[in-house]
Design a protein around this motif. Structure first.
Motif, PDB file in Angstrom:
ATOM      1  N   GLN A   1      -9.534   2.675  10.580  1.00 57.96           N
ATOM      2  CA  GLN A   1      -9.296   1.264  10.271  1.00 57.96           C
ATOM      3  C   GLN A   1     -10.382   0.692   9.368  1.00 57.96           C
ATOM      4  O   GLN A   1     -10.093  -0.052   8.431  1.00 57.96           O
ATOM      5  CB  GLN A   1      -9.252   0.419  11.557  1.00 57.96           C
ATOM      6  N   THR A   2     -11.646   1.038   9.675  1.00 53.85           N
ATOM      7  CA  THR A   2     -12.758   0.507   8.884  1.00 53.85           C
ATOM      8  C   THR A   2     -12.603   0.913   7.431  1.00 53.85           C
ATOM      9  O   THR A   2     -12.712   0.080   6.525  1.00 53.85           O
ATOM     10  CB  THR A   2     -14.079   1.072   9.436  1.00 53.85           C
ATOM     11  N   GLU A   3     -12.335   2.192   7.210  1.00 54.55           N
ATOM     12  CA  GLU A   3     -12.222   2.689   5.847  1.00 54.55           C
ATOM     13  C   GLU A   3     -11.011   2.098   5.144  1.00 54.55           C
ATOM     14  O   GLU A   3     -11.058   1.809   3.943  1.00 54.55           O
ATOM     15  CB  GLU A   3     -12.154   4.221   5.854  1.00 54.55           C
ATOM     16  N   LEU A   4      -9.923   1.918   5.901  1.00 51.52           N
ATOM     17  CA  LEU A   4      -8.737   1.293   5.305  1.00 51.52           C
ATOM     18  C   LEU A   4      -9.073  -0.103   4.783  1.00 51.52           C
ATOM     19  O   LEU A   4      -8.773  -0.455   3.643  1.00 51.52           O
ATOM     20  CB  LEU A   4      -7.619   1.223   6.354  1.00 51.52           C
ATOM     21  N   THR A   5      -9.735  -0.886   5.642  1.00 52.69           N
ATOM     22  CA  THR A   5     -10.097  -2.249   5.244  1.00 52.69           C
ATOM     23  C   THR A   5     -11.006  -2.224   4.028  1.00 52.69           C
ATOM     24  O   THR A   5     -10.832  -3.003   3.086  1.00 52.69           O
ATOM     25  CB  THR A   5     -10.854  -2.949   6.389  1.00 52.69           C
TER      26      THR A   5
ATOM     27  N   VAL B   1       0.859  -1.178   0.000  1.00 50.27           N
ATOM     28  CA  VAL B   1       0.000   0.000   0.000  1.00 50.27           C
ATOM     29  C   VAL B   1       0.895   1.227   0.000  1.00 50.27           C
ATOM     30  O   VAL B   1       1.810   1.326   0.819  1.00 50.27           O
ATOM     31  CB  VAL B   1      -0.912   0.016   1.247  1.00 50.27           C
ATOM     32  N   GLU B   2       0.649   2.132  -0.945  1.00 49.92           N
ATOM     33  CA  GLU B   2       1.489   3.322  -1.017  1.00 49.92           C
ATOM     34  C   GLU B   2       0.633   4.581  -0.975  1.00 49.92           C
ATOM     35  O   GLU B   2      -0.242   4.773  -1.809  1.00 49.92           O
ATOM     36  CB  GLU B   2       2.309   3.306  -2.314  1.00 49.92           C
ATOM     37  N   ASN B   3       0.908   5.427  -0.009  1.00 44.54           N
ATOM     38  CA  ASN B   3       0.297   6.761   0.111  1.00 44.54           C
ATOM     39  C   ASN B   3      -1.218   6.737  -0.055  1.00 44.54           C
ATOM     40  O   ASN B   3      -1.803   7.559  -0.735  1.00 44.54           O
ATOM     41  CB  ASN B   3       0.910   7.716  -0.918  1.00 44.54           C
ATOM     42  N   LEU B   4      -1.842   5.763   0.576  1.00 43.40           N
ATOM     43  CA  LEU B   4      -3.290   5.580   0.398  1.00 43.40           C
ATOM     44  C   LEU B   4      -4.073   6.683   1.094  1.00 43.40           C
ATOM     45  O   LEU B   4      -3.801   7.038   2.240  1.00 43.40           O
ATOM     46  CB  LEU B   4      -3.700   4.215   0.965  1.00 43.40           C
ATOM     47  N   ARG B   5      -5.020   7.234   0.380  1.00 47.85           N
ATOM     48  CA  ARG B   5      -5.947   8.212   0.970  1.00 47.85           C
ATOM     49  C   ARG B   5      -7.366   7.749   0.708  1.00 47.85           C
ATOM     50  O   ARG B   5      -7.728   7.403  -0.414  1.00 47.85           O
ATOM     51  CB  ARG B   5      -5.755   9.593   0.352  1.00 47.85           C
ATOM     52  N   VAL B   6      -8.179   7.741   1.775  1.00 48.34           N
ATOM     53  CA  VAL B   6      -9.564   7.295   1.665  1.00 48.34           C
ATOM     54  C   VAL B   6     -10.439   8.263   2.449  1.00 48.34           C
ATOM     55  O   VAL B   6     -10.024   8.780   3.492  1.00 48.34           O
ATOM     56  CB  VAL B   6      -9.744   5.868   2.235  1.00 48.34           C
ATOM     57  N   GLN B   7     -11.656   8.485   1.930  1.00 44.33           N
ATOM     58  CA  GLN B   7     -12.597   9.346   2.645  1.00 44.33           C
ATOM     59  C   GLN B   7     -13.729   8.521   3.217  1.00 44.33           C
ATOM     60  O   GLN B   7     -14.074   7.481   2.680  1.00 44.33           O
ATOM     61  CB  GLN B   7     -13.165  10.398   1.682  1.00 44.33           C
ATOM     62  N   ASP B   8     -14.320   9.030   4.293  1.00 45.25           N
ATOM     63  CA  ASP B   8     -15.480   8.334   4.844  1.00 45.25           C
ATOM     64  C   ASP B   8     -16.741   8.839   4.143  1.00 45.25           C
ATOM     65  O   ASP B   8     -16.675   9.617   3.187  1.00 45.25           O
ATOM     66  CB  ASP B   8     -15.556   8.519   6.366  1.00 45.25           C
ATOM     67  N   ASP B   9     -17.900   8.386   4.617  1.00 45.29           N
ATOM     68  CA  ASP B   9     -19.146   8.733   3.932  1.00 45.29           C
ATOM     69  C   ASP B   9     -19.404  10.239   3.931  1.00 45.29           C
ATOM     70  O   ASP B   9     -20.134  10.740   3.101  1.00 45.29           O
ATOM     71  CB  ASP B   9     -20.330   8.012   4.605  1.00 45.29           C
ATOM     72  N   ARG B  10     -18.813  10.931   4.905  1.00 43.26           N
ATOM     73  CA  ARG B  10     -19.039  12.373   4.965  1.00 43.26           C
ATOM     74  C   ARG B  10     -17.936  13.149   4.265  1.00 43.26           C
ATOM     75  O   ARG B  10     -17.790  14.351   4.444  1.00 43.26           O
ATOM     76  CB  ARG B  10     -19.158  12.806   6.429  1.00 43.26           C
ATOM     77  N   ARG B  11     -17.136  12.429   3.493  1.00 38.10           N
ATOM     78  CA  ARG B  11     -16.062  13.017   2.689  1.00 38.10           C
ATOM     79  C   ARG B  11     -14.982  13.669   3.530  1.00 38.10           C
ATOM     80  O   ARG B  11     -14.389  14.659   3.126  1.00 38.10           O
ATOM     81  CB  ARG B  11     -16.624  14.030   1.690  1.00 38.10           C
ATOM     82  N   HIS B  12     -14.785  13.151   4.719  1.00 36.91           N
ATOM     83  CA  HIS B  12     -13.611  13.562   5.471  1.00 36.91           C
ATOM     84  C   HIS B  12     -12.529  12.538   5.216  1.00 36.91           C
ATOM     85  O   HIS B  12     -12.806  11.351   5.185  1.00 36.91           O
ATOM     86  CB  HIS B  12     -13.917  13.647   6.966  1.00 36.91           C
ATOM     87  N   THR B  13     -11.318  13.042   5.049  1.00 38.52           N
ATOM     88  CA  THR B  13     -10.217  12.123   4.798  1.00 38.52           C
ATOM     89  C   THR B  13      -9.900  11.395   6.096  1.00 38.52           C
ATOM     90  O   THR B  13      -9.464  12.013   7.059  1.00 38.52           O
ATOM     91  CB  THR B  13      -8.990  12.883   4.293  1.00 38.52           C
ATOM     92  N   VAL B  14     -10.149  10.103   6.118  1.00 35.16           N
ATOM     93  CA  VAL B  14      -9.947   9.359   7.358  1.00 35.16           C
ATOM     94  C   VAL B  14      -8.797   8.374   7.245  1.00 35.16           C
ATOM     95  O   VAL B  14      -8.351   7.839   8.248  1.00 35.16           O
ATOM     96  CB  VAL B  14     -11.228   8.623   7.794  1.00 35.16           C
ATOM     97  N   VAL B  15      -8.354   8.103   6.025  1.00 34.03           N
ATOM     98  CA  VAL B  15      -7.113   7.362   5.837  1.00 34.03           C
ATOM     99  C   VAL B  15      -6.207   8.306   5.082  1.00 34.03           C
ATOM    100  O   VAL B  15      -6.492   8.696   3.952  1.00 34.03           O
ATOM    101  CB  VAL B  15      -7.332   6.062   5.050  1.00 34.03           C
TER     102      VAL B  15
END
Lengths: 450, 537
Positions: B304-308, B267-281
């Motif tokens: 963690q949830t969003e990462l998974t 995994v490299e420089n992963l960015r993920v947003q939650d349902d409210r579009r906040h960057t959580v990963v």
């Protein structure tokens, strides 16, 4: 229902009766009993209810062409309820089957009259297909909208109903109006596109092309039956590598026999001699559709996906299923069956073999009740559809012979539905224990949140 | 100490099951009494009898020496018995005050004349809530809306609700199952306060560590019977585990050193947003090799949830890259990831892991139903499915009447075994296990832990995400700590200490000197990247 105290002497009898009949039958029985009480209360005549019910039974079964007419009325019920059940099992409430029924009827009426030059072996399947596709598209669009925009299918299909009604009216009165007729209707379909009545079969089979068509269908059916049987362990061992041969051979044989012998046999002897009997081959299609839906939903991978999406869309996504595709597919199958129901009404039932302006049905909304009563089981739907068809058909004679309004039928149907939806009432009446484990939910769709 | 509640000879039969078999249970005034037992041991039945949800077939209940009958939860509350359920009974859009007064609404003086239209007296209820929360050290804001509260705060609302109804005896059903370790510790302080002021508490759990942290008396149930009652001073973890399971339980996993081979997950420089579009990963990089377990520790809600979900294709990746066995899986469908050899034990077994209304037979092939040998063309081969189910039920020791039983009717532990069985029964290159033992009993935890280590030993790469520090420490070969969407540090499991990890989990030690994490989604910050992230593999 005098049994209120816990020391009810009838309790053991009632609960034994309850266990024997099962919930849907009990719900019906109870609905008829309450219906009788209502008749008694409104007429003040002890004999009114028995007379009415006897009239209903005679009208539905014993009067001239009574049984045939009951079957004719139950055919659209079967197809529409099957359509609804596919939706329910996939977590969708396709309340727009009535609209899809109209669109199917319209497409079939159009496809049936485009030419008179085609033979039945081509034109009839074409018209059937047109109706089914029309219904499928009419239902598929709300399915797609649900996935794209979140529009709930109950709202969008209901709105699509009105679009369908008005669109049909417009096309009948303007674009596709039969100018030679005094009534407002579409042109009659080509005789080749008509759905055969049972009475007409011997005459139809005299055309070798028609016989060929029937032979092809029978060959296919035979092959499918043999194929299903060949998977039984005892047959499997016996057949071994010759499985394919057995399936193909039996199909071919059945087709050949049908092609050669059926025209002769039916000409020599045929049980359906009444030319005014409207019972048509849509009955066979309805039964086949029930088997087909059962097979699709219970035995195949697309059915497994549809049921998973219906039961837990999150798990379906986790399992790698494409939710959008499945929702659109479920709606399309649902609408396709509804469209086919409309098609059959045009090609096989309407007197003009066309789509008249006043083509009121009400079949679609009754079908919601039927699929709930049958708990979405295809074979339960066959039974419940016949019941509703018979009641619809018998109601006139009931009113005529007893003076009881035929709308009492709607009351009884509504009560039956109520009891199916709320089994606790019936269990309380018949002193039944709740089934172990969780109560099987009435198979409605999930909430409005989508 | 006086006896607050005594139940003797309680017997409760359900069709085919003897749920409580002449159970005796004594709760003293002012004690915290832990009730231990595996799932299905009869704890919940006993508590439901005390709370009036069930009537016992035999036996009697004495409250303060008086023989009583508890006919309904309403009756139980009237007699001073309150219960905090595992799944909270709160109305999310209402405020704390409204939730607490629900069912016992106070009416403004003078407005009784309005009959059913009488005005609610929120103010005096809020005042009483403040009094209660002050007195027992429960931080509860009466004006907050319940859906905005953390799980821990919602639980405090439930406790206040019981206290508001003047409960003298509180039954807490697995209160820590939904809490983070920190929140659990906070809860224990509250419980101490409550008993110090004369309340008595029954605390249902199956976590051994908590029992020693909080209980004055420990009763253990097994298979519907009371297996024994001891004081914490005389008990050991091993003894209690044995009382629960009925045999000696290995609490520590013996596992050999890892033999890490090729990189499976990169995994490299992963960015993920939650349902409210906040960057959580936020800019996470990590890698897992075949034959090793990388544990991701962290308080829940730190991404963690969003990462998974991002790794398994269930959530859109905003930036960065995920590579599984040198195949770019950043933006592919879940099915392709699964077919690349990724097995996923999801965090929420009811939401994602199972179709509860389906049979076990069908749940066992939820991800593979379309592949041979389960399907031929578009037809499903049900005899093969039956055979598969029988085999897995046996191999994974799923306690069920049969393969056609619905998944929803099994206990949590057995449901989780079904998922583990399904995910490990296909070729596994990468196992992503998220909270694999949450809410499970000792026996099931032991079993599932061994299976995860087994998968590693057979050459699978394992990514283990867990909020249970014990689980992370006993299974992992390397431990990464996740905090507010970042990985603060990756440590060698053999040298990492509990304290070290605990500090990192609270955000101390990385470059993020922030207050402890709130629940997910509160993460609006895009602060400087942690220098420690450079250490990540």
């Amino acid at each position: 229902m005098s049994e209120n105290r816990k020391t009810n002497p009838f309790a053991p009898f009632l609960s034994a009766l309850g266990r024997a009949l099962g919930m849907p039958a009990l719900a019906l029985l109870t609905a008829f009993i309450i219906g009788a009480i209502v008749i008694l209360l409104t007429s003040g005549d002890l004999l009114a209810a028995p007379t009415a019910y006897w009239g209903l039974i005679r009208g539905a079964l014993f009067k001239q062409r009574g049984l045939s007419e009951s079957l004719v009325a139950s055919i659209p019920y079967v197809l529409l309820s099957l359509g609804l059940s596919v939706g329910f099992k996939s977590g969708l409430f396709n309340i727009g089957v009535e609209g899809q029924f109209y669109i199917g009827a319209l497409c079939a009426a159009w496809a049936g009259q485009i030419t008179t030059g085609l033979p039945a072996i081509i034109h009839l399947p074409l018209a059937l297909l047109a109706g089914a596709i029309g219904g499928a598209i009419w239902a598929g669009v709300p399915g797609y909208l649900k996935m794209r925009t979140g529009a709930h299918e109950v709202i969008s299909t209901m709105m699509m109903n009105y679009v369908a009604f008005r669109l049909t009216e417009y096309v009948i009165t303007d674009k596709l109006r039969d100018v030679n007729s005094t009534t407002i209707q579409t042109p009659s379909v080509s005789p080749a596109a008509e759905l055969w009545t049972f009475a007409a079969i011997p005459q139809r089979l005299q055309d070798p092309l028609n016989a060929l068509g029937v032979a092809l269908v029978l060959a296919l059916l035979t092959a499918l039956v043999v194929r299903a049987l060949a998977d039984r362990p005892d047959w499997k061992a016996k057949l071994g590598a010759r499985r394919g041969l057995a399936i193909g051979g039996s199909g071919l044989l059945a087709g050949l026999i049908a092609f050669v012998a059926l025209p002769l046999l039916t000409n020599a002897w045929w049980p359906f001699t009444d030319a005014y009997d409207r019972l048509h081959t849509g009955l066979i299609m309805a039964v086949l559709a029930a088997v087909g839906v059962w097979w699709l939903m219970e035995k195949t991978t697309p059915g497994f996906e549809l049921r998973t999406v219906g039961a837990n869309p999150n798990a379906a996504r986790y399992a790698g299923m494409n939710i959008t595709r499945n929702v659109v597919l479920a709606m399309a199958i649902s609408g396709g069956l509804a469209g086919l129901a409309g098609t059959i009404e045009v090609l096989g039932v309407s007197i003009c073999r066309c789509l008249p302006l006043f083509f009121s049905s009400g079949y679609g909304f009754d079908s919601i009740a039927i699929s709930l009563l049958a708990r979405n089981d295809p074979f339960g739907i066959l039974a419940a559809s016949f019941l509703f068809g018979a009641m619809r058909n018998g109601a006139d004679l009931m009113e005529l012979s007893s003076g009881v309004s035929k709308y009492i039928i709607s009351l009884i149907q509504a009560l039956a539905l109520l009891f199916v939806a709320a089994p606790a009432i019936v269990r309380w009446m018949y002193r039944m224990k709740a089934p172990a484990g969780e109560e099987k939910q009435a198979p409605l769709t999930r909430g409005w949140g989508g | 100490m006086t006896i607050a509640l005594q139940a003797t000879g309680i017997t409760k039969r359900f069709p085919g099951v003897l749920a409580n078999d002449h159970v005796n249970f004594t709760l003293k005034q002012g004690e915290i009494h832990a009730l231990l037992g595996e799932n299905g041991a009869g704890k919940s039945t006993l508590m439901n009898i005390l709370y009036g949800l069930y009537q016992p077939d035999e036996g009697e209940i004495l409250l303060n020496g008086q023989r009583i009958q508890i006919t309904s939860p309403h009756d139980a509350i009237a007699q001073g018995i309150g219960m905090v359920h595992q799944h909270f009974m709160l109305v999310p859009p209402l405020t704390v005050t409204e939730n607490i007064m629900l069912g016992q609404e106070s009416i403004q003086a003078g407005s009784q004349a309005l009959g059913p239209l009488a005005l609610l007296d929120r103010r005096s209820v809020a005042k009483r809530i403040r009094e209660l929360s002050q007195r027992y050290g429960l931080a509860v804001d009466p004006d907050a809306t319940v859906q905005d509260l953390t799980v821990g705060a919602q639980q405090r609302v439930e406790i206040v609700k019981a206290l508001y109804r003047e409960a003298q005896i509180l039954i807490l059903d697995e209160p820590t199952a939904v809490l983070t370790p920190q929140e659990a510790d906070d809860l224990f302080v509250i419980l101490r306060n409550l008993v110090a002021q004369g309340k008595s508490i029954i605390f249902i759990t199956h976590k051994l560590r908590e029992v020693f942290a909080v209980a004055d008396q420990i009763s253990v149930m097994r298979a519907g019977k009371m297996a024994g009652s001891v004081q914490p001073a005389q008990a050991t973890r091993e003894l209690l585990a044995e009382m629960m399971v009925g045999r000696a339980v290995i609490l520590t996993i013996d596992k050999t050193d890892a033999n890490p081979a090729n990189v499976v997950l990169q995994v490299e420089n992963l960015r993920v947003q939650d349902d409210r579009r906040h960057t959580v990963v936020n800019d996470i990089s990590l890698s897992v090799r075949a034959g090793e377990i990388l544990g991701i520790a962290g308080v829940q809600g730190n991404g963690q949830t969003e990462l998974t979900e991002a790794l398994t294709g269930l959530r859109k990746v905003v930036g960065g890259q995920v590579t599984i066995l040198s195949q770019d899986t950043t933006h592919v469908m879940p099915r392709q990831i699964s077919e690349a050899g990724v097995s996923h034990v999801p965090e929420d077994r009811h939401k994602h892991g199972l179709v509860l209304s389906f049979s076990l037979r069908d749940n066992f092939v939820l991800c593979t139903y379309y592949q041979p040998p389960f399907a031929k063309g578009i037809e499903i081969d049900f005899p093969v499915l039956e055979e598969n189910a029988r085999k897995l039920i046996k191999m994974f020791d799923v306690r069920t009447p049969g393969a056609s039983t619905s998944a929803g009717s099994l206990s949590g532990g057995n449901q989780q075994k079904v998922i583990i069985a399904r995910e490990l029964s296909r070729p596994v290159k990468l196992l992503i296990a998220s909270q694999p033992t949450r809410g499970l009993d000792v026996g099931s935890i032991e079993f599932i832990h061994r299976r995860i280590v087994e998968a590693r030993d057979q050459g699978a790469a394992v990514l283990l995400i867990s909020a249970e520090l014990d689980e992370i420490m006993s299974l992992s070969d390397r431990i990464a700590v996740m905090y507010k969407g970042h990985i603060l540090s990756t440590l060698d499991a053999s040298t990492a200490t509990r304290e070290q990890l605990g500090l990192l989990m609270a955000g101390i030690g990385g470059a993020e000197p922030h207050a402890p994490a709130q629940r997910s989604g509160n993460n609006r910050r895009n602060g400087p990247d942690s220098p420690l992230e450079a250490m990540n593999v």
